[in-house]
Design an enzyme around this catalytic site. Structure first.
Site, PDB file in Angstrom:
ATOM      1  CB  THR A 185     -51.809  86.489  50.781  1.00  0.00           C
ATOM      2  OG1 THR A 185     -53.027  86.708  50.083  1.00  0.00           O
ATOM      3  CG2 THR A 185     -51.745  85.051  51.231  1.00  0.00           C
ATOM      4  CD  GLU A 330     -50.394  81.685  50.875  1.00  0.00           C
ATOM      5  OE1 GLU A 330     -49.314  82.085  51.346  1.00  0.00           O
ATOM      6  OE2 GLU A 330     -50.932  82.225  49.895  1.00  0.00           O
ATOM      7  CE  LYS A 439     -43.565  80.756  31.092  1.00  0.00           C
ATOM      8  NZ  LYS A 439     -44.969  80.577  31.399  1.00  0.00           N
ATOM      9  CD1 TRP A 444     -40.070  79.244  30.792  1.00  0.00           C
ATOM     10  CD2 TRP A 444     -40.187  78.399  32.861  1.00  0.00           C
ATOM     11  NE1 TRP A 444     -41.308  78.692  30.947  1.00  0.00           N
ATOM     12  CE2 TRP A 444     -41.422  78.163  32.198  1.00  0.00           C
ATOM     13  CE3 TRP A 444     -40.033  77.965  34.175  1.00  0.00           C
ATOM     14  CZ2 TRP A 444     -42.483  77.506  32.821  1.00  0.00           C
ATOM     15  CZ3 TRP A 444     -41.091  77.303  34.791  1.00  0.00           C
ATOM     16  CH2 TRP A 444     -42.302  77.086  34.115  1.00  0.00           C
TER      17      TRP A 444
HETATM   18  P1  ADP Z   1     -47.102  88.226  50.654  1.00  0.00           P
HETATM   19  O1  ADP Z   1     -47.652  87.660  49.370  1.00  0.00           O
HETATM   20  O2  ADP Z   1     -48.116  88.659  51.630  1.00  0.00           O
HETATM   21  O3  ADP Z   1     -45.935  89.141  50.458  1.00  0.00           O
HETATM   22  P2  ADP Z   1     -45.494  86.148  51.843  1.00  0.00           P
HETATM   23  O4  ADP Z   1     -44.593  86.922  52.687  1.00  0.00           O
HETATM   24  O5  ADP Z   1     -46.172  84.979  52.347  1.00  0.00           O
HETATM   25  O6  ADP Z   1     -46.606  87.021  51.413  1.00  0.00           O
HETATM   26  O7  ADP Z   1     -44.765  85.871  50.475  1.00  0.00           O
HETATM   27  C1  ADP Z   1     -44.388  84.603  50.091  1.00  0.00           C
HETATM   28  C2  ADP Z   1     -43.574  84.669  48.832  1.00  0.00           C
HETATM   29  O8  ADP Z   1     -42.388  85.416  49.025  1.00  0.00           O
HETATM   30  C3  ADP Z   1     -43.098  83.333  48.363  1.00  0.00           C
HETATM   31  O9  ADP Z   1     -44.080  82.627  47.682  1.00  0.00           O
HETATM   32  C4  ADP Z   1     -41.905  83.710  47.491  1.00  0.00           C
HETATM   33  O10 ADP Z   1     -42.313  84.100  46.196  1.00  0.00           O
HETATM   34  C5  ADP Z   1     -41.346  84.908  48.186  1.00  0.00           C
HETATM   35  N1  ADP Z   1     -40.201  84.521  49.021  1.00  0.00           N
HETATM   36  C6  ADP Z   1     -40.176  84.271  50.336  1.00  0.00           C
HETATM   37  N2  ADP Z   1     -38.934  83.969  50.746  1.00  0.00           N
HETATM   38  C7  ADP Z   1     -38.138  84.014  49.653  1.00  0.00           C
HETATM   39  C8  ADP Z   1     -36.741  83.792  49.418  1.00  0.00           C
HETATM   40  N3  ADP Z   1     -35.912  83.484  50.386  1.00  0.00           N
HETATM   41  N4  ADP Z   1     -36.307  83.930  48.160  1.00  0.00           N
HETATM   42  C9  ADP Z   1     -37.130  84.261  47.148  1.00  0.00           C
HETATM   43  N5  ADP Z   1     -38.448  84.490  47.313  1.00  0.00           N
HETATM   44  C10 ADP Z   1     -38.944  84.365  48.543  1.00  0.00           C
END
Ligand code: ADP
Length: 544
Positions: A185, A330, A439, A444
């Site tokens: 990540t 993940e 918040k 929220w």
């Molecule tokens: P990194 O943390 O490496 O950028 P990821 O690409 O795995 O990794 O990121 C996942 C996160 O991206 C999700 O937990 C979410 O917060 C955000 N995310 C992914 N797709 C969407 C979406 N369609 N809308 C809003 N947030 C998103």
């Protein structure tokens, strides 16, 4: 009593064996890093991947070795993945957009022994290689003629290295739970964490991705994964496309609107996947040139929230279906995808858009729930927010090396760190990252909702909502906005535009216009940096 069916381990290399059998002539077209468009077939992919496996084994790689890649989406990168997996190794995609120190930290943590890298990234490799003691060999993904001069010892050109193999390698008969791939990540907060995929999880994820209400691709599709292989496995397309026999078009390092359009047009691409910023560039290119998208049928948009106006433009102006999707590294990474169930048939166009804007519903293989802070499950009523937790065969059960243990509970649920609501129809909508939610007076406010509405204004290029301290309400929203070039929308006009689209108390207290909003290595808005920058910001009501 046990069933009497065959043990047929779910192994990734079976995917390309199948592709080479069933769709041997189907092409993989790549924009090479050297420049020209190059073509190979699934039959070639199979042979060349076996050669990679053979050469890795001859170099002394053994099952379990981590084999890193620092590369764009190309056919070569794909054969490195399959070659590594087929000899029991673990491909490890590195994100070149991270700082070199971070990449080196990740490589040391993963103890990468081997590295395949593109020419583009030689300057990074020269910086990091000396500080990764586990690294034994670097192969540059090019031919002899393009191999650069470098102070690094023992550099070898991939094509020369590969030519030393005959392709007669027999895939290893592995347990399906053997590690196959690895991706960290981005570590926006804290150290990066390693996710370790297995053959079984990759195969099941690819099957899940192909289902009609997920990506829904077939042998008739021409698939362009713009989303990089180093960003959450190109959302599984490197496995699902060969699984169904779809033609693959790999964009290499060029992801600007004109370059992507060229591939969409010349290769007659029917399906593509990328983050919203890439589509923003393409839509801009189309608007500037008046070009159309006659072949493209569907785009999957995820990684961050897809603005409503983007869905509308694709569908109304170009006849392209948008599937909004959510997932994370993940989760291999697919979590939910937004297609319309028959219950939505009666909705009018705007009602359908309300649904399509959500992140969607989970395919078989992803279980989800939302909970409050005490881990009590909250209702699926489309309004009650909660922490989003997931389970499934392609969801991590731990991080590599045991970091982040608090995100996994005893019942197998993984806490995504996202906040969402889910409606009675099963449609999930992300309202925030838990750490980004505003918040205000104990209630929220969803920053994603605010941003979505703001970018719907014709003068706004990008927007980010953050909470800033407030004497009475603890926190109130500040909207940080980048205007489109040559446009000059002011605060009042923008807030008037937002009025009526969300509850009155959600409307930002102020708007700050900036030239640029900072992004992470995976293209997400870096809220932590913005919060730091506006830490001492005084909202109008708080000003003396
Ligand atoms: P990194 O943390 O490496 O950028 P990821 O690409 O795995 O990794 O990121 C996942 C996160 O991206 C999700 O937990 C979410 O917060 C955000 N995310 C992914 N797709 C969407 C979406 N369609 N809308 C809003 N947030 C998103």
């Amino acid at each position: 009593m046990l069933g009497l069916m065959q043990e047929w381990p779910l192994l990734c290399h079976k995917i390309i064996d199948h592709a080479a059998r069933q769709n041997p002539a189907r092409e993989i077209v790549s924009r090479s890093v050297e420049g020209p468009i190059v073509r190979m077939t699934y039959a070639d992919l199979n042979i060349r991947s076996r050669k990679v496996a053979e050469r890795l084994a001859r170099e002394g790689c053994v099952p379990g070795d981590r084999i890193a890649t620092l590369a764009w989406n190309t056919g070569r990168h794909l054969e490195c993945w399959y070659g590594a997996m087929g000899m029991g190794g673990v491909y490890h995609t590195l994100n070149p957009r991270l700082f070199p120190d971070q990449i080196a930290w990740i490589m040391r943590h993963a103890e990468d022994g081997f590295l395949f890298c593109d020419l583009t990234f030689m300057p990074i490799v020269e910086k990091i290689a000396p500080s990764v003691p586990s690294l034994r060999r670097i192969v540059v993904l090019t031919d002899e003629a393009h191999l650069p001069q470098s102070p690094l010892p023992g550099l070898v050109a991939y094509e020369t290295w590969l030519a030393e193999a005959d392709g007669d390698f027999r895939w290893l008969e592995l347990d399906e739970n053997t590690a196959a791939g690895m991706c960290y990540t981005s570590g926006t907060t804290g150290e990066p964490k390693g996710v370790l995929y297995s053959h079984r999880s990759n195969v099941l994820h690819a099957m899940m991705a192909c289902m009609p209400d997920a990506m829904g691709i077939s042998s008739r599709d021409v698939v362009l994964p713009v989303v990089p292989m180093f960003h959450a496995n190109a959302w599984g397309l490197g496995q699902s496309a060969p699984m169904v026999g779809a033609k693959l078009v790999m964009p290499g390092g060029k992801m600007d609107g004109a370059s992507i359009y060229e591939l969409l047009d010349t290769e007659k691409v029917t399906f593509s996947a990328a983050v919203p910023t890439v589509w923003l560039m393409l839509l801009q290119h189309l608007e500037e040139t008046g070009k159309t998208l006659p072949h493209l049928r569907k785009v999957v948009i995820g990684g961050s929230a897809c603005p409503r106006v983007m869905i509308r433009k694709f569908e109304e102006n170009y006849g392209v279906e948008v599937v909004h999707a959510w997932g994370m590294t993940e989760m291999s990474p697919l979590g939910t995808l937004c297609t319309l169930k028959p219950e939505c048939d009666g909705l009018d166009a705007e009602g359908k858009l309300d649904i399509r804007q959500k992140q969607g519903w989970a395919p078989f293989g992803v279980e989800m729930k939302i909970t409050d802070d005490a881990d009590v499950e909250r209702p699926w009523d489309g309004a009650t927010f909660g922490r989003l937790k997931v389970r499934g065969p392609a969801v991590a059960r731990a991080y590599y090396g045991g970091a982040g243990g608090e995100q996994f509970d005893a019942a197998g649920w993984f806490d995504t760190g996202d906040v969402a609501h889910i409606d009675a129809g099963g449609y999930m909508q992300i309202t925030d990252r838990a750490k980004d939610v505003i918040k205000s007076g104990g209630e929220w406010i969803s920053t994603i909702d605010l941003e979505n509405i703001a970018v719907g204004h014709p003068d706004v290029a990008e927007a980010a909502a953050i909470g800033v301290p407030h004497a009475k309400w603890d926190e109130r929203p500040l909207l940080v906005v980048v205007r489109k070039a040559g446009r000059n929308v002011e605060k009042k006009a923008l807030l008037d535009f937002m009025a009526g689209k969300v509850a009155r108390w959600w409307i930002p207290d102020d708007v700050a216009f900036v030239d640029e909003i900072p992004h992470t290595a995976t293209g997400k808005i870096q809220k932590s940096v913005l919060r730091e920058r506006f830490r001492d910001y005084r909202l109008p009501a708080d000003r003396a």
